[in-house]
Design a protein around this motif. Structure first.
Motif, PDB file in Angstrom:
ATOM      1  N   UNK A  63       1.139  -0.818  -0.039  1.00 37.93           N
ATOM      2  CA  UNK A  63       0.095  -0.253   0.301  1.00 37.93           C
ATOM      3  C   UNK A  63       0.887   1.260  -0.709  1.00 37.93           C
ATOM      4  N   UNK A  64       2.378   1.364   0.323  1.00 40.59           N
ATOM      5  CA  UNK A  64       2.901   2.385  -0.124  1.00 40.59           C
ATOM      6  C   UNK A  64       2.875   3.281  -1.543  1.00 40.59           C
ATOM      7  N   UNK A 101       4.267  -7.827  -7.971  1.00 38.11           N
ATOM      8  CA  UNK A 101       4.314  -7.702  -7.223  1.00 38.11           C
ATOM      9  C   UNK A 101       2.717  -7.218  -7.043  1.00 38.11           C
ATOM     10  N   UNK A 102       1.974  -6.868  -6.157  1.00 36.00           N
ATOM     11  CA  UNK A 102       2.024  -7.120  -4.393  1.00 36.00           C
ATOM     12  C   UNK A 102       1.948  -8.787  -4.289  1.00 36.00           C
ATOM     13  N   UNK A 103       2.865  -9.147  -3.730  1.00 38.79           N
ATOM     14  CA  UNK A 103       2.622 -10.722  -3.631  1.00 38.79           C
ATOM     15  C   UNK A 103       3.966 -11.055  -2.326  1.00 38.79           C
ATOM     16  N   UNK A 109      13.334 -11.243  -4.250  1.00 41.65           N
ATOM     17  CA  UNK A 109      12.577 -10.883  -3.354  1.00 41.65           C
ATOM     18  C   UNK A 109      13.360 -10.957  -2.422  1.00 41.65           C
ATOM     19  N   UNK A 110      13.264 -12.177  -1.780  1.00 40.60           N
ATOM     20  CA  UNK A 110      13.401 -12.139  -0.689  1.00 40.60           C
ATOM     21  C   UNK A 110      14.803 -12.182  -0.436  1.00 40.60           C
ATOM     22  N   UNK A 111      15.697 -13.268  -1.467  1.00 42.91           N
ATOM     23  CA  UNK A 111      16.412 -12.671  -1.626  1.00 42.91           C
ATOM     24  C   UNK A 111      17.568 -11.225  -0.582  1.00 42.91           C
ATOM     25  N   UNK A 112      16.956 -10.392  -2.404  1.00 44.22           N
ATOM     26  CA  UNK A 112      17.304  -9.015  -2.195  1.00 44.22           C
ATOM     27  C   UNK A 112      16.560  -8.922  -0.198  1.00 44.22           C
ATOM     28  N   UNK A 135       3.987 -10.362   4.528  1.00 43.80           N
ATOM     29  CA  UNK A 135       3.005  -9.785   3.773  1.00 43.80           C
ATOM     30  C   UNK A 135       3.586  -9.040   2.478  1.00 43.80           C
ATOM     31  N   UNK A 136       2.365  -8.515   1.633  1.00 41.70           N
ATOM     32  CA  UNK A 136       2.981  -8.132   0.404  1.00 41.70           C
ATOM     33  C   UNK A 136       3.550  -7.133  -0.119  1.00 41.70           C
TER      34      UNK A 136
END
Length: 167
Positions: A63-64, A101-103, A109-112, A135-136
């Motif tokens: 929601x950014x 995203x949003x995912x 993404x997780x590695x970063x 959280x997405x």
């Protein structure tokens, strides 16, 4: 251009090499990403970042506000700076690309996110990430555009271009 012998405490007095830029951004340097809001005004948000392969990766929450701006206009500016010492800094104008995203985070993404959590929060980073991993989020890549070069600098003395007479 006359040689200026400046004391070491004033910094390198030049732009950063690609290796120096990577080293600078590998530290806990918060990036400020500027987007254009729905009213045409600049909107600036501090974000965690990771620099890799000539681009910056950021992982904002679902929601950014600025993600909505990127969907309407992917042109951004990013500023990173040390606010003390020799004031090492980087300015990039570029285009943002939403890669995912949003995912829920996984893969790249997780590695970063795992590396960023440790860089910004130290040994408590993994605990924070585990508690918010479901959280997405988005994975966004920001790369400099061909017409705008990356601007970097290290030093407190003025660059030569500010000291020379206009021709």
């Amino acid at each position: 251009m006359a040689e200026r012998n400046l004391p070491e405490w004033m910094g390198k007095h030049r732009g950063l090499t690609p290796e120096e830029l990577a080293e600078f951004l590998a530290g806990p340097v918060v990036a400020r990403i500027a987007t254009v809001d729905e009213f045409g005004f600049p909107y600036i948000t501090p974000v965690w970042q990771e620099w890799r392969e000539g681009a910056m990766y950021i992982i904002p929450r679902e929601k950014t506000t600025f993600v909505k701006h990127l969907k309407n206009n992917p042109k951004v500016a990013v500023s990173c700076a040390l606010d003390s010492g020799t004031y090492t800094r980087m300015l990039m104008r570029g285009t943002a690309e939403i890669l995912a995203g949003p995912v829920i985070m996984d893969g790249l993404m997780l590695e970063i996110a795992q590396r960023m959590s440790i860089r910004y929060l130290g040994p408590n980073g993994p605990e924070y990430l585990t508690g918010s991993q479901d959280r997405p989020r988005y994975l966004i890549r920001v790369a400099p555009t061909a017409e705008h070069k990356l601007i970097t600098w290290d030093g407190v003395e003025w660059a030569e271009k500010y000291l020379n007479e206009a021709k």
